[in-house]
Design a protein around this motif. Structure first.
Motif, PDB file in Angstrom:
ATOM      1  N   PHE A   1      67.788  11.629 -54.940  1.00 22.08           N
ATOM      2  CA  PHE A   1      67.648  11.136 -53.548  1.00 22.08           C
ATOM      3  C   PHE A   1      67.279  12.100 -52.334  1.00 22.08           C
ATOM      4  N   LEU A   2      67.786  13.352 -52.437  1.00 23.32           N
ATOM      5  CA  LEU A   2      67.294  14.210 -51.532  1.00 23.32           C
ATOM      6  C   LEU A   2      66.063  14.195 -51.381  1.00 23.32           C
ATOM      7  N   SER A   3      65.395  14.391 -52.559  1.00 22.72           N
ATOM      8  CA  SER A   3      64.064  14.615 -52.510  1.00 22.72           C
ATOM      9  C   SER A   3      63.188  13.523 -51.907  1.00 22.72           C
ATOM     10  N   GLU A   4      63.366  12.360 -52.352  1.00 23.88           N
ATOM     11  CA  GLU A   4      62.828  11.130 -51.695  1.00 23.88           C
ATOM     12  C   GLU A   4      63.218  10.767 -50.032  1.00 23.88           C
TER      13      GLU A   4
ATOM     14  N   LYS B   1      68.105  20.939 -48.303  1.00 21.31           N
ATOM     15  CA  LYS B   1      67.736  21.911 -49.352  1.00 21.31           C
ATOM     16  C   LYS B   1      68.974  22.077 -50.254  1.00 21.31           C
ATOM     17  N   LEU B   2      68.788  21.593 -51.376  1.00 26.75           N
ATOM     18  CA  LEU B   2      69.713  21.510 -52.647  1.00 26.75           C
ATOM     19  C   LEU B   2      69.706  23.106 -53.296  1.00 26.75           C
TER      20      LEU B   2
ATOM     21  N   MET C   1      74.515   9.505 -45.077  1.00 22.60           N
ATOM     22  CA  MET C   1      73.821  10.913 -44.646  1.00 22.60           C
ATOM     23  C   MET C   1      72.435  10.614 -44.437  1.00 22.60           C
ATOM     24  N   LYS C   2      71.755   9.599 -44.997  1.00 26.46           N
ATOM     25  CA  LYS C   2      70.377   9.269 -44.973  1.00 26.46           C
ATOM     26  C   LYS C   2      70.055   9.015 -43.449  1.00 26.46           C
ATOM     27  N   ASP C   3      71.128   8.349 -43.032  1.00 21.08           N
ATOM     28  CA  ASP C   3      71.037   7.603 -41.765  1.00 21.08           C
ATOM     29  C   ASP C   3      70.947   8.583 -40.614  1.00 21.08           C
ATOM     30  N   VAL C   4      71.404   9.590 -40.928  1.00 22.53           N
ATOM     31  CA  VAL C   4      71.526  10.665 -39.865  1.00 22.53           C
ATOM     32  C   VAL C   4      70.280  11.937 -40.057  1.00 22.53           C
ATOM     33  N   PHE C   5      70.218  12.055 -41.431  1.00 21.46           N
ATOM     34  CA  PHE C   5      69.382  13.357 -41.646  1.00 21.46           C
ATOM     35  C   PHE C   5      68.062  13.112 -42.662  1.00 21.46           C
ATOM     36  N   GLY C   6      67.964  11.651 -42.678  1.00 22.40           N
ATOM     37  CA  GLY C   6      66.776  11.379 -43.308  1.00 22.40           C
ATOM     38  C   GLY C   6      65.402  11.680 -42.562  1.00 22.40           C
ATOM     39  N   LYS C   7      64.470  11.275 -43.181  1.00 22.60           N
ATOM     40  CA  LYS C   7      63.005  11.668 -42.848  1.00 22.60           C
ATOM     41  C   LYS C   7      62.776  11.404 -41.395  1.00 22.60           C
TER      42      LYS C   7
ATOM     43  N   LEU D   1      74.285  14.969 -60.518  1.00 25.15           N
ATOM     44  CA  LEU D   1      73.419  15.718 -59.899  1.00 25.15           C
ATOM     45  C   LEU D   1      72.056  15.397 -60.031  1.00 25.15           C
ATOM     46  N   LYS D   2      71.651  14.883 -61.144  1.00 23.67           N
ATOM     47  CA  LYS D   2      70.381  14.275 -61.090  1.00 23.67           C
ATOM     48  C   LYS D   2      69.945  13.218 -59.988  1.00 23.67           C
ATOM     49  N   PHE D   3      70.901  12.374 -59.745  1.00 17.70           N
ATOM     50  CA  PHE D   3      70.834  11.444 -58.756  1.00 17.70           C
ATOM     51  C   PHE D   3      70.585  11.965 -57.356  1.00 17.70           C
TER      52      PHE D   3
END
Length: 390
Positions: free
Chosen positions: A307-310, A316-317, A384-390, A301-303
């Motif tokens: 990861f989401l924050s960065e 939103k978690l 997921m990052k590749d699609v929903f990242g910054k 969960l911490k990871f």
């Protein structure tokens, strides 16, 4: 750690619902499964050892647990939750949803109103409607990323719809709330005022995160036990869902009699031998394994949070207080649930549980199962990052 939760196990071609049913469910074959609530960890070696011993014995006739079995279950709930139920309260069933269905038929009539709190575990609504009862929704309210019960709406709907029974999810799936004693007391008080029966699904009771404590509902209502059923199982805690065994606590003799009569009507008699062996071993010897598992999940969960924050700050978690199922809000990333589903499955190639399954309140949400080796979680998040990242 004494136990290895980093070990990846290839579950494909093992008749796994989680891994081997993509085609039947219209899911891309290469989508990484992070959906249904079973874990990608081997169960505790202490449980496996007990099961191997039973297998080596080689006879699998009808099995009836003796007094020691029930004492083991009671000791677990006494030592972990301060609750001391009686052995005669326990009725074994093949699952919690099965038990809810039996209870609905035993305690309500066709056309009676039954209350739930969406977004919630989707079989609740299905089992109510499939049994020809009326499903009444008292939706949870999300305030600044924290879900709460709407008690005024709850009482109003109970009165207006003559609600006969309320199904509580505690800890709550999918929003991850571990209800406080104060919240549970308010629930009981409302139900008392209107003579509403309570079924409390506490299957995730063993999964709480630091700072949160699960309270068995029956602890708060000594004078209302005749209107209460507590549903539990070792299946989530020890990854034993495929063995099909739950322990349903029914304190009132008359209610228990009605439940057993309905159980008899569907001709369910004895639990499987290996299920009984595994359950006893879990509650007798699985405590250390479970404690380490919970620490591993907390680290997962911490990871995930970091990861989401960065990399995906728009996702939103919803901070979970319990369970290994995490509720994620993608509403800042997409314009519709349909767009979210398409992007998740066909672009990110991840199979999660769509939020809409849990009710319309779950639109643009997804539920992710973090009970897996961290390498699998990282793989999913990178995709997921590749699609929903910054």
């Amino acid at each position: 750690m004494k136990y290895n939760f980093d070990k990846e196990i290839n579950r494909y071609n093992s008749n796994s619902l989680k891994y081997d049913c993509a085609r039947e469910r219209g899911i891309p074959k290469d989508a990484l499964p992070m959906w249904v609530a079973d874990m990608d960890f081997e169960t505790a070696p202490e449980i496996l050892s007990a099961m191997h011993k039973s297998v080596d014995f080689g006879i699998f006739g009808y099995s009836v647990p003796k007094e020691e079995y029930y004492e083991t279950i009671i000791h677990w709930f006494s030592s972990h939750f301060g609750w001391n139920p009686k052995a005669e309260w326990i009725v074994k069933t093949p699952g919690v949803v099965f038990a809810i269905s039996v209870a609905l038929r035993a305690l309500t009539q066709k056309g009676d109103a039954v209350l739930i709190q969406q977004p919630v575990y989707y079989p609740f609504r299905a089992v109510i409607e499939d049994n020809e009862r009326i499903c009444i929704n008292n939706p949870l309210v999300c305030r600044e990323g924290h879900y709460e019960m709407d008690f005024e709406d709850m009482e109003r709907k109970i009165i207006e719809n003559h609600v006969k029974l309320f199904i509580l999810c505690s800890p709550h799936n999918p929003v991850g709330r571990v209800w406080s004693r104060e919240e549970l007391i308010r629930v009981i008080d409302i139900c008392k005022r209107h003579n509403v029966f309570i079924i409390s699904d506490e299957i995730h009771c063993d999964f709480t995160y630091p700072g949160h404590v699960h309270t068995v509902l029956a602890l708060l209502a000594e004078d209302y036990l005749d209107k209460m059923i507590i549903c539990t199982s070792p299946s989530k805690s020890f990854n034993l869902a495929g063995l099909q065994l739950s322990h349903i606590f029914i304190p009132d003799r008359a209610v228990r009699g009605k439940f057993k009569k309905e159980l008899s009507a569907v001709a369910y008699d004895e639990s499987g031998t290996l299920a009984l062996v595994a359950a006893k071993a879990a509650y007798e010897s699985g405590g250390e394994w479970l404690a380490e598992l919970k620490q591993y999940l907390f680290d997962n969960l911490k990871f995930l949070r970091g990861f989401l924050s960065e990399y995906m700050p728009k996702v939103k978690l919803i901070e979970p207080e319990g369970t290994y199922l995490v509720w994620l809000d993608f509403s800042a990333c997409v314009e519709s649930p349909e767009e979210l589903k398409d992007k998740m499955l066909n672009k990110a190639k991840i199979w999660l549980d769509d939020g809409t399954m849990f009710g319309e309140e779950g639109a643009c949400f997804e539920r992710i199962n973090i009970a897996c080796p961290r390498t699998i979680l990282i793989r999913a998040l990178e995709q997921m990052k590749d699609v929903f990242g910054k």
